[in-house]
Write an enzyme that holds these catalytic residues in place. Structure first.
Site, PDB file in Angstrom:
ATOM      1  N   LYS A 194       0.001   4.193  -0.279  1.00  0.00           N
ATOM      2  CA  LYS A 194      -0.734   5.360   0.250  1.00  0.00           C
ATOM      3  C   LYS A 194      -0.595   6.523  -0.749  1.00  0.00           C
ATOM      4  O   LYS A 194      -0.600   6.303  -1.942  1.00  0.00           O
ATOM      5  CB  LYS A 194      -0.240   5.732   1.638  1.00  0.00           C
ATOM      6  N   SER A 203       3.452  -1.772  10.384  1.00  0.00           N
ATOM      7  CA  SER A 203       4.902  -1.717  10.575  1.00  0.00           C
ATOM      8  C   SER A 203       5.610  -3.027  10.227  1.00  0.00           C
ATOM      9  O   SER A 203       6.570  -3.425  10.897  1.00  0.00           O
ATOM     10  CB  SER A 203       5.241  -1.257  12.002  1.00  0.00           C
ATOM     11  N   HIS A 205      -9.596   0.792   4.916  1.00  0.00           N
ATOM     12  CA  HIS A 205      -8.301   1.075   5.564  1.00  0.00           C
ATOM     13  C   HIS A 205      -8.530   2.057   6.713  1.00  0.00           C
ATOM     14  O   HIS A 205      -9.369   2.965   6.615  1.00  0.00           O
ATOM     15  CB  HIS A 205      -7.315   1.663   4.538  1.00  0.00           C
ATOM     16  N   GLY A 264       2.319   2.563  10.589  1.00  0.00           N
ATOM     17  CA  GLY A 264       3.216   3.701  10.349  1.00  0.00           C
ATOM     18  C   GLY A 264       3.955   4.194  11.579  1.00  0.00           C
ATOM     19  O   GLY A 264       4.518   5.282  11.565  1.00  0.00           O
ATOM     20  N   GLU A 299      -6.964   4.561   7.658  1.00  0.00           N
ATOM     21  CA  GLU A 299      -6.804   5.980   7.288  1.00  0.00           C
ATOM     22  C   GLU A 299      -8.072   6.502   6.604  1.00  0.00           C
ATOM     23  O   GLU A 299      -8.426   7.670   6.754  1.00  0.00           O
ATOM     24  CB  GLU A 299      -5.554   6.163   6.419  1.00  0.00           C
ATOM     25  N   GLU A 348      -5.120  -5.012  10.913  1.00  0.00           N
ATOM     26  CA  GLU A 348      -4.161  -3.915  11.042  1.00  0.00           C
ATOM     27  C   GLU A 348      -4.474  -3.101  12.293  1.00  0.00           C
ATOM     28  O   GLU A 348      -5.297  -2.167  12.236  1.00  0.00           O
ATOM     29  CB  GLU A 348      -4.258  -2.995   9.826  1.00  0.00           C
ATOM     30  N   ASN A 368       0.863  -1.186   0.000  1.00  0.00           N
ATOM     31  CA  ASN A 368       0.000   0.000   0.000  1.00  0.00           C
ATOM     32  C   ASN A 368       0.897   1.233   0.000  1.00  0.00           C
ATOM     33  O   ASN A 368       1.482   1.579   1.023  1.00  0.00           O
ATOM     34  CB  ASN A 368      -0.883  -0.022   1.260  1.00  0.00           C
TER      35      ASN A 368
HETATM   36  C1  PEP Z   1      -0.828   0.203   5.899  1.00  0.00           C
HETATM   37  O1  PEP Z   1      -0.871   1.324   5.420  1.00  0.00           O
HETATM   38  O2  PEP Z   1      -1.743  -0.600   5.660  1.00  0.00           O
HETATM   39  C2  PEP Z   1       0.304  -0.146   6.742  1.00  0.00           C
HETATM   40  C3  PEP Z   1       0.306  -1.305   7.312  1.00  0.00           C
HETATM   41  O3  PEP Z   1       1.291   0.782   6.876  1.00  0.00           O
HETATM   42  P1  PEP Z   1       2.749   0.567   7.575  1.00  0.00           P
HETATM   43  O4  PEP Z   1       3.304  -0.730   7.018  1.00  0.00           O
HETATM   44  O5  PEP Z   1       3.532   1.737   7.187  1.00  0.00           O
HETATM   45  O6  PEP Z   1       2.511   0.451   9.045  1.00  0.00           O
END
Ligand code: PEP
Length: 212
Positions: A10, A179, A82, A149, A84, A143, A8
């Site tokens: 983003k 992460s 997601h 992040g 976000e 998640e 992803n």
């Molecule tokens: C994500 O955006 O779904 C995500 C897991 O981001 P990150 O790996 O940066 O934590």
């Protein structure tokens, strides 16, 4: 079955030329799906592509992309729900359910994201967010919001608890995201996840290639 690795990007990278450069370093693999900003789809060549979101219909909805549009471009995967999108754009479980239904109609492979914020009850959040699940959803990505992040990945033993709860409720692939990096991704596969959803580390090509 090889583990799924879903990237992803983003809202990154911040230019067409940087996106081109990043794509040029990613080998095509059947188990790897790249979700760039939609404006960069044309750079994807023959890698598997996914959208980071979509609306539930075409029409007078300024700025939105519909499942039909994705289908027509052979974008087979779509991330929905997601955190976000939920947190910054106030997407509700009701809206996400509509999106799931519309994407299923177009046979898109949906990756439905779920996860609790710090201090929230995992089981009640899963119960609410999995109400958007419908038969045919390709994968659920667990998640935890506090792990996204932040560099503070959820310990694999903890994530395994969520995996078990999710598997009890739904029948599809389950991924871990939050992460994930080139060193820890194997821990999630070991406890039974079918793959990983990778944000930040998918933009660092060296790190990402460790996973590939
Ligand atoms: C994500 O955006 O779904 C995500 C897991 O981001 P990150 O790996 O940066 O934590």
């Amino acid at each position: 079955m090889k583990p799924l690795i879903i990237a992803n990007w983003k809202s990154n990278p911040d230019s067409f030329s940087k996106a081109k450069e990043l794509f040029s370093q990613i080998p095509k693999k059947e188990n790897v799906i790249i979700c760039p900003p939609n404006i960069y789809f044309s750079l994807g060549g023959n890698v598997n592509l996914g959208s980071q979101n979509c609306f539930f219909q075409s029409g007078a909805f300024t700025g939105e992309i519909s499942p039909e549009m994705l289908k027509s471009l052979k974008i087979n995967y779509v991330i929905l729900g997601h955190s976000e999108r939920r947190n910054y754009f106030e997407e509700t479980n009701e809206l996400i359910s509509k999106k799931v239904k519309a994407c299923l109609k177009e046979n898109l492979k949906i990756i439905l994201c779920v996860g609790e914020k710090k201090g929230e009850s995992l089981s009640s959040v899963l119960k609410k967010q999995l109400s958007s699940f419908q038969k045919g959803v390709f994968a659920v990505a667990y998640e935890p919001v506090w792990a996204i992040g932040t560099g503070q990945a959820c310990k694999s033993e903890e994530a395994e608890k969520a995996l078990k709860l999710i598997k009890k409720k739904v029948n599809c692939k389950v991924l871990y995201g939050g992460s994930v990096n080139g060193s820890n991704f194997k821990d999630y596969l070991k406890v039974g996840f079918d793959g990983v959803l990778v944000g930040g580390a998918s933009l660092k090509i060296k790190e990402f290639k460790k996973m590939l």
